[in-house]
Design a protein around this motif. Structure first.
Motif, PDB file in Angstrom:
ATOM      1  N   ASP A  49       0.811  -1.215   0.000  1.00 15.92           N
ATOM      2  CA  ASP A  49       0.000   0.000   0.000  1.00 15.92           C
ATOM      3  C   ASP A  49       0.846   1.268   0.000  1.00 15.92           C
ATOM      4  N   GLU A  50       1.934   1.259   0.780  1.00 20.20           N
ATOM      5  CA  GLU A  50       2.822   2.429   0.833  1.00 20.20           C
ATOM      6  C   GLU A  50       4.153   2.144   0.142  1.00 20.20           C
ATOM      7  N   GLY A  51       4.181   1.099  -0.677  1.00 18.71           N
ATOM      8  CA  GLY A  51       5.396   0.736  -1.396  1.00 18.71           C
ATOM      9  C   GLY A  51       5.745   1.738  -2.485  1.00 18.71           C
ATOM     10  N   VAL A  52       6.969   1.625  -2.968  1.00 19.20           N
ATOM     11  CA  VAL A  52       7.492   2.544  -3.986  1.00 19.20           C
ATOM     12  C   VAL A  52       7.924   1.744  -5.212  1.00 19.20           C
ATOM     13  N   PHE A  75       5.264  10.427  -8.058  1.00 20.15           N
ATOM     14  CA  PHE A  75       5.358  11.445  -7.003  1.00 20.15           C
ATOM     15  C   PHE A  75       6.720  12.142  -6.988  1.00 20.15           C
ATOM     16  N   ASP A  76       7.714  11.605  -7.690  1.00 20.40           N
ATOM     17  CA  ASP A  76       9.018  12.253  -7.737  1.00 20.40           C
ATOM     18  C   ASP A  76       9.737  11.795  -8.996  1.00 20.40           C
ATOM     19  N   VAL A  77      10.769  12.548  -9.388  1.00 19.76           N
ATOM     20  CA  VAL A  77      11.549  12.176 -10.564  1.00 19.76           C
ATOM     21  C   VAL A  77      12.987  12.636 -10.372  1.00 19.76           C
ATOM     22  N   GLU A  78      13.907  11.842 -10.884  1.00 24.59           N
ATOM     23  CA  GLU A  78      15.317  12.223 -10.940  1.00 24.59           C
ATOM     24  C   GLU A  78      15.760  12.178 -12.396  1.00 24.59           C
ATOM     25  N   ARG A  79      16.650  13.112 -12.761  1.00 23.00           N
ATOM     26  CA  ARG A  79      17.241  13.095 -14.107  1.00 23.00           C
ATOM     27  C   ARG A  79      18.526  12.274 -14.042  1.00 23.00           C
ATOM     28  N   LEU A  80      18.701  11.366 -14.983  1.00 18.43           N
ATOM     29  CA  LEU A  80      19.872  10.507 -15.034  1.00 18.43           C
ATOM     30  C   LEU A  80      20.617  10.728 -16.347  1.00 18.43           C
ATOM     31  N   LEU A 136      14.988   9.252 -17.280  1.00 17.56           N
ATOM     32  CA  LEU A 136      14.239   9.639 -16.090  1.00 17.56           C
ATOM     33  C   LEU A 136      14.157   8.443 -15.150  1.00 17.56           C
ATOM     34  N   ARG A 137      14.274   8.712 -13.858  1.00 16.64           N
ATOM     35  CA  ARG A 137      13.915   7.726 -12.839  1.00 16.64           C
ATOM     36  C   ARG A 137      12.641   8.251 -12.184  1.00 16.64           C
ATOM     37  N   LEU A 138      11.538   7.595 -12.490  1.00 16.08           N
ATOM     38  CA  LEU A 138      10.235   8.050 -12.029  1.00 16.08           C
ATOM     39  C   LEU A 138       9.821   7.238 -10.811  1.00 16.08           C
ATOM     40  N   PHE A 139       9.556   7.922  -9.698  1.00 12.07           N
ATOM     41  CA  PHE A 139       9.108   7.281  -8.463  1.00 12.07           C
ATOM     42  C   PHE A 139       7.586   7.269  -8.450  1.00 12.07           C
ATOM     43  N   CYS A 140       7.003   6.092  -8.244  1.00 14.59           N
ATOM     44  CA  CYS A 140       5.554   5.935  -8.345  1.00 14.59           C
ATOM     45  C   CYS A 140       5.009   5.220  -7.111  1.00 14.59           C
ATOM     46  N   CYS A 141       3.698   5.338  -6.918  1.00 16.95           N
ATOM     47  CA  CYS A 141       3.042   4.715  -5.774  1.00 16.95           C
ATOM     48  C   CYS A 141       1.563   4.507  -6.104  1.00 16.95           C
ATOM     49  N   HIS A 142       0.846   3.869  -5.178  1.00 12.42           N
ATOM     50  CA  HIS A 142      -0.601   3.741  -5.340  1.00 12.42           C
ATOM     51  C   HIS A 142      -1.245   5.123  -5.285  1.00 12.42           C
ATOM     52  N   GLY A 186      -3.705   6.217  -3.679  1.00 10.46           N
ATOM     53  CA  GLY A 186      -4.048   6.681  -2.341  1.00 10.46           C
ATOM     54  C   GLY A 186      -2.885   6.729  -1.367  1.00 10.46           C
ATOM     55  N   SER A 187      -1.674   6.520  -1.839  1.00  4.29           N
ATOM     56  CA  SER A 187      -0.492   6.504  -0.970  1.00  4.29           C
ATOM     57  C   SER A 187      -0.205   7.890  -0.399  1.00  4.29           C
ATOM     58  N   GLY A 188       0.548   7.903   0.690  1.00  4.38           N
ATOM     59  CA  GLY A 188       0.869   9.169   1.340  1.00  4.38           C
ATOM     60  C   GLY A 188       2.057   9.907   0.755  1.00  4.38           C
ATOM     61  N   HIS A 189       2.716   9.368  -0.241  1.00  2.74           N
ATOM     62  CA  HIS A 189       3.884  10.035  -0.823  1.00  2.74           C
ATOM     63  C   HIS A 189       3.462  11.341  -1.498  1.00  2.74           C
ATOM     64  N   GLU A 190       4.150  12.436  -1.139  1.00  2.00           N
ATOM     65  CA  GLU A 190       3.790  13.753  -1.662  1.00  2.00           C
ATOM     66  C   GLU A 190       4.526  14.055  -2.954  1.00  2.00           C
ATOM     67  N   GLU A 191       3.856  14.779  -3.832  1.00  2.00           N
ATOM     68  CA  GLU A 191       4.426  15.126  -5.129  1.00  2.00           C
ATOM     69  C   GLU A 191       5.534  16.159  -4.974  1.00  2.00           C
ATOM     70  N   SER A 192       6.644  15.933  -5.680  1.00  2.00           N
ATOM     71  CA  SER A 192       7.815  16.795  -5.530  1.00  2.00           C
ATOM     72  C   SER A 192       7.794  17.961  -6.518  1.00  2.00           C
TER      73      SER A 192
END
Length: 412
Positions: free
Chosen positions: A194-197, A242-247, A254-260, A262-268
């Motif tokens: 549920d809160e995985g990345v 919810f977040d991204v890094e340039r590689l 792009l390294r794109l960080f994703c979640c469900h 309804g997850s609590g991860h906030e958008e960067s």
């Protein structure tokens, strides 16, 4: 001929991005017997852009199981810089997300265990999912548990049903490799806690366009990805970035960080900035995709002129890196062994074979001193610094390094 439909939103694809003609499979290296038989297959390599969701995509001319089979010759561990990239990822993700012995890291398209081995060293449980049996066996041999299967919603549900729920999922340079991108992404929804990345790494379409990186186009790459398109696929399957890094990898990824959803991860802020950058570049307007083909033709013509001039001057030309991107480039340029004598590559799985299409013989790097080329064309330009370091000795006899994309130039 019927108009193809977008592999994601099913809109008719009426806009061509680039047509590279008929090409052989970029990772299907030929044995001497296969070369002699003369039965090599080629398939259309026509890339279109959807005017609805803006997913750039190749025609679905080749089934995935014809590409990713038991003879698949790409082993990630033969690139030392890529293995180091994976090691840094493992350390960074472990620290950022507090991973430990109670966690589970799942990598999809885990290849030969190049990445998960670093989590194993940190005593973090892992599971690889890999469709090619030969690379999976190499992973298992280095202590990385691996399931040999194609990933999607059904296999994701199977893994989840047996208790394999992940704190971290990784999918590096595979999102572009799947014909059914929606089904593939749905599998992550099943396995991710549920809160995985979930992290995806993929070459950024904006770099492909701006730097004329057309050689990253080949049949294995069904899609060419922007944040704009990927975000739509994610949201359609209950996930969000919810977040991204340039590689710097693969010419700019792009390294794109994703979640469900309804997850609590906030958008960067970085993610918001990337959305704005793509909008400014016009990736959400169909007319922005026109005009790419003439730029590609100019790169081809420059390289052909270079080869002709060097051959006329009596110089001997070889290449380094039997990479898929190099095969797209050589075949689009109609290069043969009359132009380039051989290609050197560190992978024993490729040595002794011949490149698809161009039929250049693949030799071991140990043979560079025997051939003594005057010019060494670096085909995987994203690894040019690594290769120039390993091959620096060619300068002893006046050898030069050359890259051909986005323009042909002799490197200092």
């Amino acid at each position: 001929m019927t108009t193809p439909l977008c592999r994601f939103c099913r809109t008719p694809l009426v806009h061509t991005f680039l047509d590279l003609g008929d090409q052989p499979l970029a990772n299907s290296y030929l044995t001497a017997d296969q070369l002699a038989a003369g039965t090599e297959a080629s398939y259309p390599l026509h890339v279109r852009v959807c005017h609805s969701c803006f997913l750039v995509q190749a025609d679905d001319a080749v089934p995935a199981d014809a590409i990713f089979d038991d003879g698949y010759a790409y082993f990630s561990s033969y690139s030392t810089s890529w293995v180091e990239h994976a090691k840094r990822y493992a350390a960074a993700m472990t620290e950022r997300f507090g991973l430990g012995p109670e966690s589970l890291v799942v990598e999809v398209a885990s290849n030969d265990g190049y990445l998960l081995q670093h989590f194993v060293e940190l005593d973090i449980p892992v599971l690889g999912v890999e469709p090619t049996a030969n690379t999976a066996q190499a992973a298992i041999a280095r202590g990385v548990p691996t399931e040999v299967m194609f990933f999607g919603e059904q296999t994701g549900a199977l893994l989840a049903s047996r208790g394999d729920r992940a704190d971290l999922m990784a999918a590096n340079n595979v999102l572009a490799h799947v014909p059914d991108i929606a089904d593939f992404v749905a599998g992550f929804r099943e396995v991710l806690k549920d809160e995985g990345v979930l992290t995806f790494e993929f070459p950024h379409l904006l770099n492909l366009i701006e730097k004329v990186q057309f050689d990253t186009i080949y049949h294995e790459h069904y899609s060419y990805l922007s944040l704009l398109a990927v975000e739509q696929v994610l949201r359609a399957n209950g996930l969000r970035p919810f977040d991204v890094e340039r590689l710097t990898t693969h010419g700019g990824s792009l390294r794109l960080f994703c979640c469900h959803m309804g997850s609590g991860h906030e958008e960067s802020d970085a993610l918001v900035a990337l959305r704005e950058e793509e909008h400014a570049a016009g990736l959400d307007r169909i007319d922005s995709y026109a005009g790419f083909a003439p730029r590609v033709e100019a790169v081809r013509d420059s390289f052909r002129a270079f080869l002709a001039a060097e051959k006329a001057g009596g110089r001997r030309i070889a290449a380094y890196g039997a990479a898929a991107k190099g095969n797209t480039f050589l075949n689009y340029c109609r290069t043969t062994s009359n132009d380039i004598e051989a290609v050197f590559d560190a992978s024993p799985a490729k040595q002794g074979r011949f490149l698809p299409g161009s039929h250049l013989p693949i030799l071991s790097p140990a043979q560079v001193r025997e051939v003594r080329p005057d010019d060494l064309v670096i085909l995987p330009w994203n690894l040019k610094d690594e290769i120039m370091g390993q091959m620096a000795f060619i300068r002893d006899w006046g050898g030069r390094f050359v890259t051909a994309s986005p323009e042909t130039r002799v490197l200092p």
